[in-house]
Enzyme design. Structure first.
Site, PDB file in Angstrom:
ATOM      1  N   CYS A 167     -46.345  23.452 -11.458  1.00 16.66           N
ATOM      2  CA  CYS A 167     -46.244  22.125 -12.054  1.00 16.66           C
ATOM      3  C   CYS A 167     -44.773  21.748 -12.145  1.00 16.66           C
ATOM      4  O   CYS A 167     -43.905  22.487 -11.694  1.00 16.66           O
ATOM      5  CB  CYS A 167     -46.930  22.049 -13.420  1.00 16.66           C
ATOM      6  SG  CYS A 167     -46.096  22.962 -14.728  1.00 16.66           S
ATOM      7  N   HIS A 206     -45.528  17.919 -22.432  1.00 20.52           N
ATOM      8  CA  HIS A 206     -44.316  18.722 -22.538  1.00 20.52           C
ATOM      9  C   HIS A 206     -43.212  18.045 -21.748  1.00 20.52           C
ATOM     10  O   HIS A 206     -43.458  17.112 -20.978  1.00 20.52           O
ATOM     11  CB  HIS A 206     -44.543  20.145 -22.031  1.00 20.52           C
ATOM     12  CG  HIS A 206     -45.157  20.213 -20.672  1.00 20.52           C
ATOM     13  ND1 HIS A 206     -46.520  20.125 -20.470  1.00 20.52           N
ATOM     14  CD2 HIS A 206     -44.612  20.348 -19.442  1.00 20.52           C
ATOM     15  CE1 HIS A 206     -46.785  20.221 -19.175  1.00 20.52           C
ATOM     16  NE2 HIS A 206     -45.644  20.343 -18.525  1.00 20.52           N
TER      17      HIS A 206
END
Length: 648
Positions: free
Chosen positions: A403, A567
């Protein structure tokens, strides 16, 4: 890795990629609304005065649908792509100015108005982008209690201003553009050169540039023409399944090796399923074969022109079933469409057969290699892989879930996938996670969110790439397990230890960072709420919350199963003082890009000490009973106890 996993073309750069991405963006606005367009076509076919079963009352829906509803839906979809539901709403409002400016009378369509599909594809995303920029100006600067007031009025004022601007500035330009484009099509038809557009369209399809042509020009013009004349030939310039069918049938009878074996199945999927891309590798394998679909396309359009045939609405996907479903009821139209499709197939077959029979090269072509090259151009996995590509001899030893930052999404996805692979009897296959920036071309298979696959391919061109959207329960995970089963796992090896060991939940998630009654009502507010808990705990600087919002604007952190884990970006790791997680539960699920988020976990990962808890959280959210305990929790201690109960 074997040839099937490699892709020789270099990184996707240049004009082709930009056109490809632009076409994909246009397609993403049109395709979700195809069902509504088909519904309009069916109502038109049956209930207008010249329809199968005329009904004056039902027919009243035809005009408002084509002039109002469909452009508004497209504008909403475009706005939503750019700025979520908020962007969709302002995009839908702003296009009204363009719609109303297409006619000199109050009710559009009564005096020569045009369906404003082009206007919708401009105003929707443009207005959403403007509101997104405005939101960023005062994000985090509004006093508590005034957020909703500012959000609603700022968006409303911007939408009204854009609607008025669209009415007086954009609409006149669009009317001229539509007139010019229509005149251009009329010129091609009147001078009998429309069939030669296949010289451009067929190569563009193979290069995945067709979306820009089809959804950017042909579909809007076709709908405009269909609204006036009841049908349009433009819907069949790109969607005609005949050229591809002819090519694949030629390979079926005159091809060699794997290409001949794969062609019959590909022909069925292409012609009846409407997935044209399965024939692209057969062209890439022998580039001269592009002459066959070009010749077939020219023939098909020529026959359609002679019989004045066309469709009521787009045939999407380009299946023969979809083509016939959108054919007007007149027998002449059915005859013309049938001849246009099968005439194209016959000529394409004849040209392809001639090219194959006269081919004196000893190299039969590498279909696997061509399929990989096609996927490299497309930028994501293709159905052609499962239909065409051979994976004999490949062994998948290492899997990486990547990611943007490597601290949240990838860790949870890797945990779920690792368990599936190991439970399937392949403990020797390693499954790790990391940031895309840290990838090396040493992994056999790379799993990424669908919006990050292009970046991952640049880092690992030799790997098999799998795109997912739902991190917690993607059906692609089962496909990966099946692929490992089929290729055979290496024997006599042992898996590298999991990158983390489980510790107590309280190590990184404290009771003060757990909220069981979140107050946010939107995705962005929820991200801010989770981020503020991290700031208040002293784990991150205040700037980290902005990085969490920036991360969400590029790739969604919705994991599936009611869970989102926002995040920061990889660049924001400098704002992290220590590893921490915040936990917010909402009584009313948050709309997270159209998906419900009941649990929002803010993540700040300075190292790897939070990954054990993320693995445990992944286990929890694939366990319905554990999720029920979290939903029923009354105290922070109940949450910590549930997370400590499940071991990875």
């Amino acid at each position: 890795m074997a040839a099937t996993a490699t892709a020789t073309p270099g990184p996707k750069t240049g004009v082709r990629v930009h056109v490809q991405r632009f076409g994909t963006f246009l397609s993403n606005m049109i395709m979700p609304n195809i069902a509504a367009i088909i519904a309009w076509g069916l109502i038109t076919a049956f209930f207008i005065p010249d329809g199968f079963t005329p009904n004056e009352k039902i027919a009243t829906m035809v005009g408002p649908t084509i002039y109002y509803l469909l452009p508004i839906l497209i504008a909403y979809t475009g706005g939503r792509i750019v700025h979520g539901t908020r962007g969709g709403v302002v995009g839908a409002m702003s296009v009204m100015g363009v719609i109303m400016a297409t006619s000199d009378v109050l009710f559009v369509g009564a005096d020569g108005g045009s369906p404003m599909f082009l206007g919708a594809m401009i105003m929707g995303p443009l207005t959403a982008w403007v509101v997104k920029q405005l939101d960023s100006l005062w994000e985090g600067k509004i006093k508590p209690g005034f957020e909703m007031l500012v959000d609603n009025f700022s968006a409303g004022i911007a939408a009204a201003a854009m609607a008025i601007g669209g009415m007086f500035l954009l609409a006149p330009v669009l009317r001229k553009v539509i007139t010019w484009l229509g005149d251009g099509v009329d010129f091609l038809v009147d001078n009998d050169v429309l069939p030669f557009t296949s010289i451009v369209i067929e190569p563009a399809k193979v290069m995945f540039l067709n979306n820009a042509i089809n959804h950017g020009v042909l579909t809007p013009l076709g709908i405009d023409e269909a609204a006036e004349q009841g049908k349009s030939i433009l819907f069949l310039l790109e969607a005609n399944p005949g050229p591809g069918l002819g090519l694949l049938l030629a390979y079926t009878f005159f091809g060699r090796g794997l290409a001949r074996a794969a062609a019959p199945g590909a022909a069925i999927i292409q012609f009846f399923g409407g997935i044209h891309e399965v024939y692209f590798p057969f062209v890439l394998m022998k580039p001269k074969m592009i002459l066959a679909p070009i010749a077939g396309g020219i023939t098909g359009i020529f026959l359609l022109t002679i019989f004045d045939a066309g469709l009521r609405a787009p045939a999407a996907p380009g299946s023969i079933f979809a083509v016939y479903a959108q054919t007007p009821g007149d027998a002449g139209d059915y005859l013309g469409v049938t001849l246009g499709v099968f005439g194209a197939a016959a000529v394409s077959f004849a040209v392809a057969a001639l090219l194959l029979k006269t081919d004196r090269s000893t190299d039969e072509g590498d279909l696997d290699h061509a399929t990989a090259a096609m996927e490299q151009m497309k930028g994501k996995r293709s159905i052609a892989s499962s239909v065409l590509a051979s994976r004999d001899g490949e062994q998948i030893r290492s899997v990486v879930f990547a990611c943007d930052a490597g601290m949240g999404s990838s860790a949870m996805g890797a945990s779920v996938l690792r368990k599936k692979i190991h439970d399937a009897g392949h403990p020797e296959v390693t499954v790790v996670n990391m940031a895309i920036a840290n990838l090396t071309d040493s992994f056999d298979l790379v799993v990424t969110h669908q919006d990050l696959t292009d970046r991952a391919r640049l880092k690992t061109p030799s790997a098999i790439h799998v795109s997912v959207e739902n991190f917690m329960g993607s059906p692609r995970y089962d496909e990966i397990v099946d692929l490992i089963d089929q290729t055979g796992a290496p024997s006599g090896t042992s898996a590298t230890a999991d990158p983390v060991t489980a510790g107590a939940a309280g190590d990184v998630l404290t009771r003060d960072s757990i909220v069981l009654g979140g107050t946010a009502r939107s995705r962005d507010e929820a991200i801010t709420e989770a981020g503020r808990l991290l700031v208040e705990s002293g784990a991150v600087d205040a700037s980290y919350v902005d990085a969490m919002q920036a991360r969400e604007s590029s790739v969604s952190t919705h994991m599936g199963n009611g869970l989102a884990i926002p995040h920061g970006t990889n660049e924001a790791k400098g704002a992290i003082r220590r590893t921490a997680i915040s936990f917010v539960r909402y009584d009313e699920p948050i709309d997270w890009n159209g998906k419900p988020a009941e649990f929002v976990l803010g993540i700040a990962g300075a190292g790897n000490d939070h990954l054990a808890l993320l693995s445990r959280i992944a286990e929890v959210f694939t366990d319905d009973q554990a999720v029920a305990r979290l939903r029923a929790a009354r105290t922070p201690e109940d949450v910590l106890a549930t997370l400590d109960t499940v071991r990875v």
